[in-house]
Motif scaffolding. Structure first.
Motif, mmCIF file in Angstrom:
data_model
loop_
_atom_site.group_PDB
_atom_site.id
_atom_site.type_symbol
_atom_site.label_atom_id
_atom_site.label_comp_id
_atom_site.label_asym_id
_atom_site.label_seq_id
_atom_site.Cartn_x
_atom_site.Cartn_y
_atom_site.Cartn_z
ATOM 1 N N GLY A 34 0.812 -1.213 0.000
ATOM 2 C CA GLY A 34 0.000 0.000 0.000
ATOM 3 C C GLY A 34 0.844 1.262 0.000
ATOM 4 N N LEU A 35 1.950 1.243 0.742
ATOM 5 C CA LEU A 35 2.837 2.408 0.789
ATOM 6 C C LEU A 35 3.389 2.725 -0.590
ATOM 7 C CD1 LEU A 35 4.554 4.540 2.209
ATOM 8 C CD2 LEU A 35 6.191 2.736 2.783
ATOM 9 N N PHE A 36 3.886 1.713 -1.284
ATOM 10 C CA PHE A 36 4.478 1.955 -2.598
ATOM 11 C C PHE A 36 3.421 2.279 -3.655
ATOM 12 C CE2 PHE A 36 7.981 -0.426 -0.596
ATOM 13 C CZ PHE A 36 8.998 0.487 -0.831
ATOM 14 N N VAL A 37 2.229 1.706 -3.522
ATOM 15 C CA VAL A 37 1.153 2.050 -4.450
ATOM 16 C C VAL A 37 0.835 3.537 -4.362
ATOM 17 C CG1 VAL A 37 -1.335 1.774 -4.851
ATOM 18 C CG2 VAL A 37 0.110 -0.245 -4.609
ATOM 19 N N ASP A 38 0.874 4.095 -3.150
ATOM 20 C CA ASP A 38 0.595 5.519 -2.979
ATOM 21 C C ASP A 38 1.726 6.392 -3.523
ATOM 22 O OD1 ASP A 38 -1.894 5.287 -1.834
ATOM 23 O OD2 ASP A 38 -1.134 5.135 0.204
ATOM 24 N N THR A 80 0.041 12.581 4.701
ATOM 25 C CA THR A 80 0.985 11.915 5.590
ATOM 26 C C THR A 80 2.254 12.728 5.705
ATOM 27 O OG1 THR A 80 1.972 10.662 3.796
ATOM 28 C CG2 THR A 80 0.088 9.676 4.897
ATOM 29 N N ASN A 81 2.993 12.445 6.727
ATOM 30 C CA ASN A 81 4.266 13.111 6.965
ATOM 31 C C ASN A 81 5.371 12.351 6.259
ATOM 32 O OD1 ASN A 81 6.509 14.427 7.897
ATOM 33 N ND2 ASN A 81 6.214 13.904 10.056
ATOM 34 N N GLU A 82 5.875 12.907 5.152
ATOM 35 C CA GLU A 82 6.873 12.191 4.378
ATOM 36 C C GLU A 82 8.181 12.015 5.144
ATOM 37 O OE1 GLU A 82 6.400 10.617 1.658
ATOM 38 O OE2 GLU A 82 4.359 11.313 1.351
ATOM 39 N N GLY A 83 8.382 12.812 6.173
ATOM 40 C CA GLY A 83 9.600 12.680 6.961
ATOM 41 C C GLY A 83 9.514 11.615 8.025
ATOM 42 N N SER A 84 8.384 10.981 8.177
ATOM 43 C CA SER A 84 8.227 9.966 9.208
ATOM 44 C C SER A 84 8.967 8.707 8.824
ATOM 45 C CB SER A 84 6.746 9.677 9.443
ATOM 46 O OG SER A 84 6.140 9.193 8.270
ATOM 47 N N SER A 85 9.132 7.819 9.789
ATOM 48 C CA SER A 85 9.896 6.601 9.567
ATOM 49 C C SER A 85 9.169 5.651 8.634
ATOM 50 C CB SER A 85 10.157 5.912 10.907
ATOM 51 O OG SER A 85 8.942 5.420 11.448
ATOM 52 N N PHE A 86 9.946 4.692 8.094
ATOM 53 C CA PHE A 86 9.351 3.700 7.190
ATOM 54 C C PHE A 86 8.290 2.893 7.920
ATOM 55 C CE2 PHE A 86 9.329 -0.548 5.239
ATOM 56 C CZ PHE A 86 9.042 -0.204 3.930
ATOM 57 N N GLN A 115 5.157 4.860 8.097
ATOM 58 C CA GLN A 115 4.541 4.939 6.782
ATOM 59 C C GLN A 115 3.801 3.651 6.432
ATOM 60 O OE1 GLN A 115 4.632 7.506 4.115
ATOM 61 N NE2 GLN A 115 4.811 8.641 6.020
ATOM 62 N N THR A 116 4.426 2.498 6.743
ATOM 63 C CA THR A 116 3.798 1.225 6.390
ATOM 64 C C THR A 116 2.599 0.906 7.274
ATOM 65 O OG1 THR A 116 5.424 0.066 7.781
ATOM 66 C CG2 THR A 116 5.883 0.198 5.417
ATOM 67 N N THR A 117 2.581 1.428 8.505
ATOM 68 C CA THR A 117 1.441 1.180 9.392
ATOM 69 C C THR A 117 0.424 2.318 9.336
ATOM 70 O OG1 THR A 117 2.639 2.184 11.270
ATOM 71 C CG2 THR A 117 2.829 -0.205 10.978
ATOM 72 N N TYR A 118 0.612 3.238 8.380
ATOM 73 C CA TYR A 118 -0.273 4.382 8.307
ATOM 74 C C TYR A 118 -1.717 3.980 8.050
ATOM 75 C CZ TYR A 118 -2.272 8.823 6.946
ATOM 76 O OH TYR A 118 -3.069 9.926 6.884
ATOM 77 N N LYS A 156 -14.388 8.618 0.955
ATOM 78 C CA LYS A 156 -13.952 9.237 2.202
ATOM 79 C C LYS A 156 -12.439 9.183 2.451
ATOM 80 C CE LYS A 156 -18.260 10.028 3.144
ATOM 81 N NZ LYS A 156 -18.791 11.413 3.049
ATOM 82 N N VAL A 157 -11.716 8.344 1.733
ATOM 83 C CA VAL A 157 -10.275 8.208 1.936
ATOM 84 C C VAL A 157 -9.532 9.030 0.890
ATOM 85 C CG1 VAL A 157 -8.313 6.612 1.990
ATOM 86 C CG2 VAL A 157 -10.526 5.913 2.930
ATOM 87 N N GLU A 158 -8.601 9.883 1.341
ATOM 88 C CA GLU A 158 -7.858 10.728 0.428
ATOM 89 C C GLU A 158 -7.147 9.891 -0.626
ATOM 90 O OE1 GLU A 158 -7.972 10.984 3.591
ATOM 91 O OE2 GLU A 158 -8.559 13.034 4.092
ATOM 92 N N PRO A 159 -7.245 10.269 -1.904
ATOM 93 C CA PRO A 159 -6.700 9.436 -2.991
ATOM 94 C C PRO A 159 -5.228 9.073 -2.832
ATOM 95 C CG PRO A 159 -8.142 11.107 -3.904
ATOM 96 C CD PRO A 159 -8.022 11.412 -2.437
ATOM 97 N N LEU A 160 -4.410 9.986 -2.307
ATOM 98 C CA LEU A 160 -2.982 9.702 -2.223
ATOM 99 C C LEU A 160 -2.607 8.767 -1.083
ATOM 100 C CD1 LEU A 160 -1.350 13.122 -3.187
ATOM 101 C CD2 LEU A 160 -1.442 11.002 -4.503
ATOM 102 N N VAL A 161 -3.576 8.369 -0.261
ATOM 103 C CA VAL A 161 -3.285 7.350 0.769
ATOM 104 C C VAL A 161 -4.185 6.127 0.585
ATOM 105 C CG1 VAL A 161 -2.511 9.086 2.427
ATOM 106 C CG2 VAL A 161 -4.894 8.331 2.472
ATOM 107 N N GLN A 162 -4.941 6.108 -0.506
ATOM 108 C CA GLN A 162 -5.839 4.976 -0.718
ATOM 109 C C GLN A 162 -5.091 3.660 -0.878
ATOM 110 O OE1 GLN A 162 -8.585 5.712 -3.912
ATOM 111 N NE2 GLN A 162 -9.820 7.149 -2.715
ATOM 112 N N GLY A 163 -3.892 3.685 -1.443
ATOM 113 C CA GLY A 163 -3.122 2.448 -1.585
ATOM 114 C C GLY A 163 -2.877 1.793 -0.246
ATOM 115 N N ARG A 164 -2.427 2.585 0.737
ATOM 116 C CA ARG A 164 -2.152 2.048 2.077
ATOM 117 C C ARG A 164 -3.433 1.592 2.785
ATOM 118 N NH1 ARG A 164 1.757 7.041 3.256
ATOM 119 N NH2 ARG A 164 0.718 7.636 1.330
ATOM 120 N N VAL A 165 -4.456 2.425 2.722
ATOM 121 C CA VAL A 165 -5.704 2.094 3.416
ATOM 122 C C VAL A 165 -6.396 0.908 2.761
ATOM 123 C CG1 VAL A 165 -7.978 2.953 4.093
ATOM 124 C CG2 VAL A 165 -5.989 4.464 4.242
#
Length: 457
Positions: free
Chosen positions: A73-77, A207-213, A216-219, A343-352
Motif C-alpha cells: 500500500g505504501l508503494f502504491v501511494d 501523511t508526513n513524508e519525513g516519518s519513519s518507514f 509509513q507502512t502502518t499508516y 472518504k479516503v484521500e486518494p494519495l493514501v488509498q493504496g495504504r488504506v
C-alpha cells in the motif's frame, strides 16, 4: 435539479468511459488467469490425488496478499497507479512463463506450482490495490456504486466461466495452450492500459513524508483507528467475508446430506450465478444514495436468508436461502467500497485499501477454520437422532445428518441480525457518510472524451 439526476445510459457510459475501457482489459486478464489457475489445480490433483494440495495452493495465493499489504500500500501511494498495474502484471506473469517452460521440457513438479503461485501473489499484492485505488481517478462519485458493482461482476464472471471453459480447453489445447492463453490475456490488458492516460490526483498527501518507514507502512492502520466510522464499515465487511467462508465450508456436506454428488456441481454453479447477478444489478442500478442504508438493509436480509437456509431439511429451501445470500454479497461489497473511495484521500488509498483487503482476506479462512470444526465436532453430534438437542430444537428443524449444519446457519443468521441492529446504534458508523468529508470531488476525475484513448505519456 431532478433532470440532472436522471441520466440516460449513454450519458452514464460517457462519464464512465475511461473506467469501462480499463475494466474490459481487467476482465479479459481475470478470465485468463482464472482458467489457468483451474487447469493447474486439475494438473496438481491428477499428479497427487490429494485434496489437501488445493488448500496449500490457496494458502500460497492468499498469504502474500495479507503479509505484504502494509508495504504494498505504501508503494502504491508513491508510484503512478497505471504503471504499478502494468509492471505488476508483467512481473506476475513471469512465474507462469517459467511453468510453461518447465512443462514443455517435462520437468514441472508440484513445488514449482507453489513457488510460482506465491511469486505471482507477491506482485498481485501491488496490482490489486493500485487498480482499486485508481477507481476514484476514473469514475465520478455518483457512479462509484456502479463501478464497484462491475468489479463484482468481473470476479463473478471469471469464477463462473473458468471451470466449464477450462475443462473444455484442457481437452482441446491442453495445459500448455491454456498457459499461452493466460499470457496472451495479460498482454492484452497491459496493451489497453498503455493506450490510456490516467487522470492525476490533485489532493495533497496528508501523511508526513519525513516519518519513519515503519510509521509509513502502518499508516493504513492508524488512519482507520482515527476514523472509527470507517473502521466500523471495515469490520462489517470483514464479518461478511467470515460468513461467506462459513457458508462455503458447510455447503458441500450439507448439500450431500440432501442430494447425490452429481447435483453438487450444478448447485455451486448456481451460487456463482447469484454473485454474477448481484454484480450486474449494482453495475446497472448503482445502489442507494446512502450506502450505509444499503449495508444495514443487506446485512439484515443476509441474516434472514441464512435462517431460511437452515430452518428446514429441504434442498430447495437451502438453495433458495443461499442463492439470495450470495446475491447480496456484491451489493454489500460495492457499498462498503464506495464509502472508502469517497472518504479516503486518494494519495493514501493504496495504504488504506491494502489494509482493508488484508483484513477482509483474513475473514474468509477464519470462517473456514471456525465454522467447519463447529459444524463437524459440535453441532452435528448435538442434532443427531440421539443428540442432546434432538428432543427440543430437533422437533422444530429436524434431526439427523445435516441438521447440525442447518442449526449453525440459523445461529449465524440470528447473530448477523443482532450484530447489525447493535451496529445501527453506533453513531460514528451510522453517520460516517455525513461526518467524514468527501474527498473525491477534489480529484481530477476524468479526461476529455477526445483524449480516450490517447497514448500514455
Amino acid at each position: 435539479m431532478l433532470a440532472s439526476l436522471e441520466k440516460t445510459p449513454l450519458t452514464i457510459f460517457r462519464e464512465m468511459k475511461l473506467f469501462i475501457i480499463v475494466w474490459v482489459g481487467q476482465l479479459i486478464a481475470s478470465i485468463g488467469t482464472t482458467i489457468s489457475a483451474f487447469a493447474l489445480d486439475v494438473w496438481v490433483y491428477e499428479q497427487t490425488g490429494s485434496v489437501t494440495q488445493f488448500a496449500l495452493i490457496a494458502l500460497a495465493n492468499t498469504l502474500p496478499l495479507i503479509l505484504l499489504a502494509p508495504v504494498a500500500g505504501l508503494f502504491v501511494d508513491r508510484w503512478d497507479r497505471k504503471w504499478t498495474m502494468i509492471i505488476s502484471d508483467l512481473l506476475a506473469i513471469l512465474p507462469t512463463v517459467a511453468i510453461a517452460i518447465l512443462l514443455l521440457i517435462g520437468r514441472l513438479e508440484i513445488w514449482h506450482i507453489y513457488l510460482a503461485n506465491t511469486s505471482s501473489a507477491v506482485f498481485m499484492a501491488f496490482q490489486m490495490p493500485a487498480f482499486i485505488a485508481s477507481i476514484t481517478l476514473l469514475v465520478p462519485k455518483q457512479h462509484l456504486g456502479r463501478a464497484n458493482g462491475m468489479l463484482s461482476l468481473m470476479n463473478g464472471t471469471a469464477r463462473l466461466v473458468a471451470p466449464p471453459l477450462g475443462g473444455v480447453l484442457l481437452g482441446l489445447i491442453s495445459l500448455q495452450g491454456i498457459i499461452a492463453l493466460h499470457i496472451t490475456t495479460i498482454f492484452l490488458s497491459i496493451g489497453i492500459l498503455l493506450l490510456l492516460q490516467f487522470p492525476q490526483s490533485r489532493t495533497p498527501d496528508i501523511t508526513n513524508e519525513g516519518s519513519s518507514f515503519l510509521k509509513q507502512t502502518t499508516y493504513g492502520f492508524t488512519y482507520l483507528l482515527a476514523r472509527p466510522g470507517l473502521l466500523g464499515v471495515l469490520i462489517i465487511s470483514a464479518y461478511s467475508f467470515f460468513l461467506v467462508g462459513g457458508v462455503q465450508v458447510i455447503t458441500t456436506p450439507l448439500i450431500l446430506s440432501f442430494a447425490p454428488v452429481t447435483v453438487l456441481g450444478t448447485i455451486i454453479s448456481l451460487f456463482g450465478v447469484a454473485i454474477l447477478a448481484g454484480g450486474l444489478l449494482m453495475g446497472i442500478w448503482g445502489g442507494l444514495e446512502r450506502n450505509m442504508n444499503m449495508i444495514y438493509g443487506c446485512m439484515l436480509l443476509t441474516g434472514v436468508f441464512l435462517i431460511v437456509a437452515g430452518v428446514q431439511a429441504s434442498i430447495f429451501v437451502f438453495i433458495v436461502g443461499i442463492f439470495l445470500f450470495f446475491l447480496l454479497r456484491p451489493i454489500i461489497a460495492s457499498s462498503t467500497q464506495a464509502i472508502f473511495q469517497a472518504k479516503v484521500e486518494p494519495l493514501v488509498q493504496g495504504r488504506v485499501f491494502s489494509i482493508k483487503g488484508a483484513i477482509e482476506a483474513v475473514g474468509l479462512p477464519l470462517g473456514y477454520i471456525t465454522i467447519g470444526p463447529l459444524a463437524e465436532k459440535v453441532f452435528e453430534p448435538l442434532m443427531a437422532t440421539d443428540g442432546f438437542l434432538a428432543g427440543n430444537i430437533g422437533q422444530i428443524i429436524g434431526v439427523g445428518t445435516g441438521r447440525g449444519m442447518g442449526l449453525l446457519c440459523i445461529i449465524m443468521g440470528i447473530l448477523t441480525i443482532s450484530a447489525t441492529c447493535i451496529a445501527y446504534f453506533f453513531p460514528r458508523l451510522r453517520l460516517v457518510e455525513d461526518e467524514l468529508p468527501d474527498v473525491i470531488d477534489e480529484v481530477a476525475l476524468a479526461t476529455p472524451a477526445a483524449d480516450i484513448p490517447a497514448m500514455a505519456k
